[in-house]
Design a protein around this motif. Structure first.
Motif, PDB file in Angstrom:
ATOM      1  N   TYR A 109     -71.404 -41.270 -47.319  1.00 28.12           N
ATOM      2  CA  TYR A 109     -72.302 -42.374 -47.409  1.00 28.12           C
ATOM      3  C   TYR A 109     -73.737 -41.958 -47.783  1.00 28.12           C
ATOM      4  N   VAL A 125     -77.737 -48.972 -49.166  1.00 29.91           N
ATOM      5  CA  VAL A 125     -76.724 -47.995 -48.797  1.00 29.91           C
ATOM      6  C   VAL A 125     -75.611 -47.851 -49.820  1.00 29.91           C
ATOM      7  N   LYS A 164     -71.869 -45.921 -51.439  1.00 34.32           N
ATOM      8  CA  LYS A 164     -70.525 -44.904 -50.769  1.00 34.32           C
ATOM      9  C   LYS A 164     -69.804 -44.371 -51.973  1.00 34.32           C
ATOM     10  N   ASP A 218     -71.349 -49.341 -42.825  1.00 36.23           N
ATOM     11  CA  ASP A 218     -71.986 -49.810 -43.998  1.00 36.23           C
ATOM     12  C   ASP A 218     -72.727 -51.220 -43.798  1.00 36.23           C
TER      13      ASP A 218
END
Length: 295
Positions: free
Chosen positions: A107, A120, A122, A182
């Motif tokens: 992340y 954010v 991933k 997240d």
């Protein structure tokens, strides 16, 4: 140094700007952030730690360095670019790379501009090595405001929750919690407002977690402030034997137990020739070291 840049608007066309070549000792490095596991502990492989760094030359570039604790040698190993779900391509600022051993994914938490708030991404690919394009979206958290930046995220085993601490509006600390990494963060505590708290890091000192922040807007504000991680109350300023020559530097601290002693290294930076218009002209990197005998 030789560089070029590309300007891209959302749903627009890319435009390659003129290339430039300058005689320089390098680019300005800032925002040193240690790559961590989900619990906030540093990732260390073959005595090397890994740092996300904002490299300032033509705009903001996010680079990753391997850092040898014994030789203090930095080795450039990677670079990242943010590709956002609104269709834009933007530089991520002050990223925090986390390897979550719970789901085997990486992340990247950071902040972006326009709007200036947290984001954010991933990926299943290790973003430390080579060039990586990270698909990002705005982070789902509480009380969003322009100027939110410099987030640090970790999993608290005792609470069974993910902890988010960041600079709210570039002036206060905000602590939020969630049951997933997240998003879904809810406000728990906010510190008292001061003129500037940025460069947020969660570090271990004496085996206990603390929040360390840069401070101020002028060269006279050359200090790092330490706060309680429980209630964000101010505790003290870091005691440095020499000034960094800057302000709003970061309190990036590595702690390593070596036999009967714990060695601490503080990495920070200065802002050369600050003006009322632009105080993001980063210059030198500073390294401080302290040794504490274990009890």
């Amino acid at each position: 140094a030789y560089y070029w840049s590309v300007g891209v608007e959302a749903d627009g066309e890319g435009r390659i700007l003129p290339s430039k070549q300058v005689l320089s000792t390098g680019v300005g490095q800032a925002d040193f952030r240690i790559c961590t596991y989900e619990d906030g502990s540093p990732i260390c492989e073959s005595n090397q730690y890994f740092l996300c760094v904002s490299s300032r030359l033509a705009g903001v570039g996010q680079t990753v360095y391997a850092y040898d604790l014994n030789t203090c040698k930095f080795t450039l190993i990677g670079a990242m670019q943010g590709f956002f779900t609104d269709g834009s391509v933007r530089g991520m600022v002050a990223p925090h790379i986390i390897y979550n051993r719970k789901d085997g994914a990486w992340y990247v938490f950071a902040h972006w501009s326009n709007p200036h708030c947290l984001c954010v991404g991933k990926t299943l690919r290790d973003p430390r090595y080579g060039y990586n394009e990270i698909t990002c979206s705005q982070l789902d958290y509480s009380d969003i405001m322009k100027g939110d930046e410099d987030n640090f995220v970790y999993y608290d085993d005792e609470r069974g929750e993910w902890i988010l601490i960041y600079s709210k509006g570039s002036s206060t600390l905000s602590l939020q919690r969630s049951d997933r990494i997240d998003g879904g963060y809810k406000l728990i505590k906010q510190s008292d407002a001061v003129k500037s708290l940025t460069g947020i890091n969660v570090v271990r000192i004496g085996g206990k977690r603390y929040v360390v922040s840069g401070f101020g807007w002028t060269p006279e504000d050359d200090r790092n402030k330490v706060f309680s991680i429980d209630d964000l109350s101010y505790l003290y300023d870091l005691n440095l034997d020499m000034p960094t020559g800057g302000f709003r530097g970061w309190g990036t601290i590595l702690d390593v137990v070596e036999g009967e002693e714990t060695k601490y290294q503080l990495l920070t930076f200065d802002r050369i020739n600050p003006t009322k218009v632009d105080n993001w002209q980063y210059g030198n990197t500073y390294l401080y070291e302290a040794v504490e005998r274990n009890k």
